[in-house]
Design an enzyme around this catalytic site. Structure first.
Site, short mmCIF file in Angstrom:
data_model
loop_
_atom_site.label_atom_id
_atom_site.label_comp_id
_atom_site.label_asym_id
_atom_site.label_seq_id
_atom_site.Cartn_x
_atom_site.Cartn_y
_atom_site.Cartn_z
N ASP A 1 0.83 -1.20 0.00
CA ASP A 1 0.00 0.00 0.00
C ASP A 1 0.87 1.25 0.00
OD1 ASP A 1 -2.82 1.00 0.46
OD2 ASP A 1 -1.83 1.91 2.18
N GLU B 1 14.46 -15.40 -0.11
CA GLU B 1 14.91 -16.45 0.82
C GLU B 1 13.88 -17.56 0.93
OE1 GLU B 1 15.54 -14.94 4.76
OE2 GLU B 1 16.89 -13.37 3.99
C1 GLC Z 1 -4.18 3.06 -0.62
C2 GLC Z 1 -5.40 2.22 -0.47
C3 GLC Z 1 -6.54 3.10 -0.05
C4 GLC Z 1 -6.20 3.75 1.26
C5 GLC Z 1 -4.88 4.48 1.18
C6 GLC Z 1 -4.35 4.80 2.54
O1 GLC Z 1 -4.27 3.96 -1.66
O2 GLC Z 1 -5.66 1.52 -1.64
O3 GLC Z 1 -7.75 2.40 0.05
O4 GLC Z 1 -7.20 4.64 1.63
O5 GLC Z 1 -3.89 3.69 0.58
O6 GLC Z 1 -3.91 3.64 3.18
#
Ligand code: GLC
Length: 573
Positions: free
Chosen positions: A232, A282
């Protein structure tokens, strides 16, 4: 809706993948042409009937995903979280939120998936934690001298009494990217950085404890058997030294993804991925990292998938392209050309939990972006969405499917304000805040809401489903050769049977009338042509070969083929 298949008979089913052993596929690069299905656990299947999807629900529906023909499943976060941003605010990275189940459920899900030949990718949220994370809570409690504050970005404010934020950065969800704290003695204290909601404080990746902790979290889930991580905000962890003001004036949010920002896509992030790649390597079985990286150009995206970094990076430039042959051809060429030098596949995607579903994007006029408030022309949107999906699945590389797109679901554009939960909706200056529209629980069966999402007709669902979704359920579409679900099933069956689809890195463009894309793909086992008519009129072309599959019936006239308006067809040659 017209026929999917030339002769209405499904291609002979191809057996699903073999069960996956931990040691399997070490050098095959399974991810290079994998079709990966995104499960948004809140909205996929609710086993305990509380209105919220859960891991036992996902586990019970794995056979559906195996039969659909996908190779892997990416699960959005199910970790312990106060849900300020639907689970992207993690309080404990090694625990499952009780709302979704237990660690035993996660273990069972991974094992069942592997037995069915499906791989599992989990979401990792390293840019920020929840404000309820133990580290952040201690940092607040212990006051300005707490060493835990070094793990986040705490700064004194500007102005005479520190009453102004430390810099001019804005939160992606709207408003300032800083929130002021109150010291344990009750006086106003330092500010902390949060690129997203105030409940999502950003980690300081310069701090070794942060890096150590994430290496340990990676190992925790790799030891649990997961096949990879979707990372993310992979472009956000490193900030420009000194956290300088953004110098460009105007709306900062409009610059995101188009310009170099002091908090996104800094070169320093790549050192983190090189470290993580060594950990992934790994482990046996080709474990992967997938970057969610919003960068200004596809070339910058390619940096995340250099040979010693991650394996895949979502192609958001492709996601943002309208249904227009010239624009599509340009972005396809640019994407393939950008990935070739680093030897990585392109990772195509049309929908996810953050953008308006492509059936609704294509129902509206182009240029409205990826957060759309209007339903538009639904029939047109669905026709184009089916065509766009077939086009995506014909391109070389990996492709992601977002739950419900195989049902042709549109966004729900008329959710009442009182049910909305997207944090950006409540910070009105930010994005439009309409991400709830693509997160409505998906319909499985029956005629009464929640349409099999939960176990009881008339039972709850955390967002209400439209009445029309009874006709869009898995049950309603199964066996109907004209349905979008059967189109996806057929497409994935053909894709498994035809190595020229997905594999490789090349397309050969063929001459085609205005508004039509035509390309050829070759492999040792055979060749294949894809035609996509992006115009609103049927277009006549010489027959490219034997029709394998079409999103709308192709006619024949005087020995030539009549491609239906807004349709894609696959041909064996
Ligand atoms: C990413 C996720 C989104 C979230 C953001 C903050 O873009 O896909 O849903 O709100 O990160 O974590």
């Amino acid at each position: 809706m017209t026929q999917n298949l030339a002769d209405a008979s499904r291609p002979a089913p191809v057996p699903a993948a073999e069960p996956i052993a931990a040691s399997a596929g070490a050098s095959r690069g399974w991810w290079r042409d994998a079709v990966i299905y995104q499960v948004y656990p809140r909205s996929f299947a609710d086993a305990n009937g509380d209105g919220m999807g859960d891991l036992p629900g996902v586990r019970a529906r794995l056979p559906y995903l195996r039969d659909l023909g996908v190779d892997a499943v990416w699960l959005s976060p199910f970790y312990a979280s106060p849900q300020a941003d639907a689970g992207y605010d993690v309080a404990d990275y090694r625990a499952v939120d009780p709302m979704f189940g237990t660690l035993m459920d996660a273990d069972g899900l991974i094992r069942d998936a592997h037995a069915l030949g499906l791989r599992i990718i989990v979401d990792l949220v390293p840019n920020h934690s929840s404000d309820q994370h133990e580290w952040f809570q201690r940092a607040l409690r212990e006051g300005p001298s707490s060493p835990l504050r070094e793990r986040y970005h705490f700064r004194p404010g500007q102005g005479e009494n520190g009453e102004l934020p430390p810099n001019n950065w804005e939160s992606i969800f709207g408003g300032p990217a800083w929130t002021r704290t109150t010291d344990p003695d009750g006086t106003p204290g330092d500010w902390y950085l949060h690129l997203f909601a105030p409940e999502q404080p950003d980690f300081n990746w310069e701090n070794r404890a942060v890096a150590d902790e994430f290496r340990s979290i990676l190992r925790f889930w790799l030891d649990m058997g997961v096949d990879g991580f979707r990372i993310d905000v992979a472009h956000g962890m490193v900030k420009a030294p000194g956290l300088p003001d953004l110098v460009t004036g105007g709306d900062q949010l409009k610059l995101l993804g188009n310009d170099v920002m002091p908090f996104f896509d800094q070169d320093g992030v790549h050192a983190i991925y090189r470290e993580w790649r060594r950990i992934l390597d790994e482990y046996p079985g080709d474990r992967i990292g997938v970057a969610e990286a919003w960068t200004p150009t596809v070339q910058r995206t390619a940096n995340y998938v250099r040979p010693d970094e991650l394996h895949q990076a979502f192609n958001f430039q492709y996601l943002g392209t309208s249904w227009d042959s010239a624009a599509l051809r340009e972005v396809i060429d640019l994407s393939l050309d950008s990935m070739r030098p680093v030897g990585a596949p392109t990772t195509w995607v049309l929908s996810n939990h953050d953008v308006t579903r492509h059936a609704t994007r294509f129902a509206n006029e182009p240029g409205l972006g990826t957060q759309i408030r209007t339903a538009g022309d639904r029939e047109l949107g669905l026709r184009r969405a089916r065509a766009a999906s077939l086009l995506m699945l014909a391109l070389p590389g990996s492709a992601y499917i977002y739950q419900g797109e195989e049902l042709g679901l549109p966004d729900v554009t008329d959710l009442p304000d009182e049910v909305r939960q997207d944090p950006s909706y409540f910070r009105a200056a930010g994005q439009d805040g309409f991400r709830d529209g693509c997160r409505v629980p998906i319909p499985w069966s029956g005629t009464e809401a929640p349409y099999g999402f939960g176990p009881t007709p008339g039972g709850p669902s955390w967002l209400p489903q439209p009445a029309e979704w009874a006709q869009l359920s898995v049950e309603a579409q199964t066996g109907d050769p004209t349905s979008t679900l059967e189109l996806y099933r057929s497409a994935l069956t053909v894709r498994r049977a035809q190595p020229a689809l997905g594999a490789g890195t090349e397309v050969t463009w063929l001459e085609a009338p205005e508004g039509v894309l035509a390309f050829r793909r070759d492999s040792a086992e055979g060749s294949f042509v894809c035609t996509a008519n992006t115009t609103g009129e049927p277009v006549r072309i010489p027959s490219p070969g034997r029709l394998l599959l079409a999103s709308a019936e192709a006619g024949r006239e005087d020995g030539e083929i009549l491609l239906a308006a807004d349709s894609t067809a696959w041909w064996a040659v």
